[in-house]
Design a protein around this motif. Sequence first.
Motif, PDB file in Angstrom:
ATOM      1  N   ILE A  93       0.839  -1.199   0.000  1.00 14.06           N
ATOM      2  CA  ILE A  93       0.000   0.000   0.000  1.00 14.06           C
ATOM      3  C   ILE A  93       0.875   1.250   0.000  1.00 14.06           C
ATOM      4  O   ILE A  93       0.622   2.201  -0.745  1.00 14.06           O
ATOM      5  N   PHE A  94       1.927   1.249   0.819  1.00  8.61           N
ATOM      6  CA  PHE A  94       2.840   2.387   0.875  1.00  8.61           C
ATOM      7  C   PHE A  94       3.427   2.667  -0.501  1.00  8.61           C
ATOM      8  O   PHE A  94       3.413   3.800  -0.986  1.00  8.61           O
ATOM      9  N   TRP A  95       3.948   1.612  -1.169  1.00  3.80           N
ATOM     10  CA  TRP A  95       4.587   1.815  -2.460  1.00  3.80           C
ATOM     11  C   TRP A  95       3.589   2.187  -3.547  1.00  3.80           C
ATOM     12  O   TRP A  95       3.898   2.989  -4.436  1.00  3.80           O
ATOM     13  N   GLU A  96       2.393   1.664  -3.488  1.00  2.32           N
ATOM     14  CA  GLU A  96       1.377   2.073  -4.459  1.00  2.32           C
ATOM     15  C   GLU A  96       1.078   3.559  -4.310  1.00  2.32           C
ATOM     16  O   GLU A  96       0.946   4.268  -5.307  1.00  2.32           O
ATOM     17  N   ASN A  97       0.979   4.032  -3.081  1.00  3.57           N
ATOM     18  CA  ASN A  97       0.741   5.458  -2.847  1.00  3.57           C
ATOM     19  C   ASN A  97       1.909   6.294  -3.368  1.00  3.57           C
ATOM     20  O   ASN A  97       1.708   7.370  -3.946  1.00  3.57           O
TER      21      ASN A  97
END
Length: 118
Positions: A93-97
């Motif tokens: 989720i962090f990297w997608e953001n």
Amino acid sequence: MVTVSKEAQLDKTFAALADPTRRSILTRLTEGDCSVSELAEPHEMSLPAISKHLRVLERAGLVEQHKQGRIRRCHLQAAPLKSAATWVETYRIFWENQFDSLERFLEGQSKNKPKPKS
């Protein structure tokens, strides 16, 4: 009863998953319980070597062994895998953001870029 912290359990899970033979064993166990001999079959290693891998998986809580007569059968315990997947998911989720932010930035840059003169 000794309780293991979530961090220590996660460390054990990832350490167990670090080896391709152990990952292969877990993959096989997703199909159902099987004997140590059945787990050793696709690998070019001795039964004692497979047993060492199984002990690592047991210590990580990923495999449970029980005896049926003279045969040791192994069973997958998936709960530690769920915890590891949850931990990895937070970073996905962090990297997608981060990638979404980068995409918005690059789109803004391309809109503000002056057109080349013909």
